[in-house]
Scaffold this motif. Sequence first.
Motif, PDB file in Angstrom:
ATOM      1  N   ASP A   1       6.756   0.672   0.629  1.00 52.05           N
ATOM      2  CA  ASP A   1       5.834  -0.548   0.313  1.00 52.05           C
ATOM      3  C   ASP A   1       5.603  -1.738   1.890  1.00 52.05           C
ATOM      4  OD1 ASP A   1       5.068  -3.046  -0.363  1.00 52.05           O
ATOM      5  OD2 ASP A   1       5.888  -3.253  -2.524  1.00 52.05           O
TER       6      ASP A   1
ATOM      7  N   GLU B   1       0.889   8.947  -4.550  1.00 52.58           N
ATOM      8  CA  GLU B   1       1.906   8.492  -5.428  1.00 52.58           C
ATOM      9  C   GLU B   1       2.753   9.805  -6.367  1.00 52.58           C
ATOM     10  OE1 GLU B   1      -1.612   8.199  -7.582  1.00 52.58           O
ATOM     11  OE2 GLU B   1      -1.088   7.522  -6.178  1.00 52.58           O
TER      12      GLU B   1
ATOM     13  N   SER C   1       6.074  10.698  -5.713  1.00 49.38           N
ATOM     14  CA  SER C   1       7.722  10.036  -6.116  1.00 49.38           C
ATOM     15  C   SER C   1       7.974  10.785  -7.914  1.00 49.38           C
ATOM     16  CB  SER C   1       7.683   8.878  -6.029  1.00 49.38           C
ATOM     17  OG  SER C   1       7.102   8.217  -6.784  1.00 49.38           O
TER      18      SER C   1
END
Length: 366
Positions: free
Chosen positions: A122, A243, A246
């Motif tokens: 992040d 994305e 994950s």
Amino acid sequence: MQSGILKGWKNIAENVAEEIATGTLAPGQRIPSGEEIAATWGVSRHTAHRAIEELQRQGLVVRQRRWGTVVASQQRKAVGRVALMVDRFAPAVNFPPAEMLRGISDGLGEATDLVVIDSRSDPAVEARRLMDLGDVDGLIVVPTADPSNTPRLQRLVDEGLPVVVLDRIPEGLRADAVTSDNETATLAALHALEAQGHRRIGFFSFHKPDFSTVRERHSAYVAALEEVGLTDHAPHERWFARELDSDAQRLFVAISDALIALTHGPNPITALFCVQDVLAAGAIEAFMRHRIDLPLATFNDWPAAMLRTPPGTLRIVQRAHAIGLRAAELLLSSADGHIREPRLVRVPAELLIPGYEHVSNSRIPR
């Protein structure tokens, strides 16, 4: 002519190194500039600057603002606490790899504490962690590579904190870095597939445009295919949303769909290259489920035994311990406080080909 130039700059570097060793040139003393060396030795400026670069590579001299190149101090500040910031903890895929941690520890020595920090992939968390490092003597970082955090990393470098970047290099960042030799290793694997007669080779990657590792591996893929006359390679490429990294179930569905499309069209692929093992794992599962028989080459992103690979699979295995060790060595060599040009170390990877022992990049069968 080239060998004469090589001999020239090596002779100059050896001469200056001897003066440093004997004390003729003392720590902190300015050495002659490139122009002065060129005039004294009767060589080109290029040769003179190449000699200075070699002395910098050996750590014998450093550049200082407004002063020039000076003899490096042999004394270093004590390095008692180093932060290792990684973009994520992923025990399922052994990240950060134990061998890399051991390499860093071996390089830093027992007197240095290593503090591991997780930025959780992040950029906002990474930014907070960078601003709140606390009392550390150095930073080794596997960055998210988000452009918004490049100025924060650069500020730490400019303020004198020893910083070494691992695996991927944020664009525009001027800092020491250690990576695998991505392009050479990828070319070696693709050349091995081409030696088996394959030309239409598929390419699987996550869409991570900020990752220098992805750019380098794709660049090598393009170069290898163009070498054999395949310039229209884009139809054989698939870029998966980041994305999905994950989300194993959705990733597998996307990989299965891509393989069915790529192997049943008018110009089907005959082999596949994956930029990392999580994609290769999905591809192998799809091979078995849909009875697809393709040779596979994959760039191992740390644990060498992660995959149950089918016969014929080529593995590019990164030397995690060597990467960690070189990162620690670079960090310690920066602890004297001198300003240096950023150094980039590319650690060769190993290519594992069925039927061969570990193959060096220079001996790939073609």
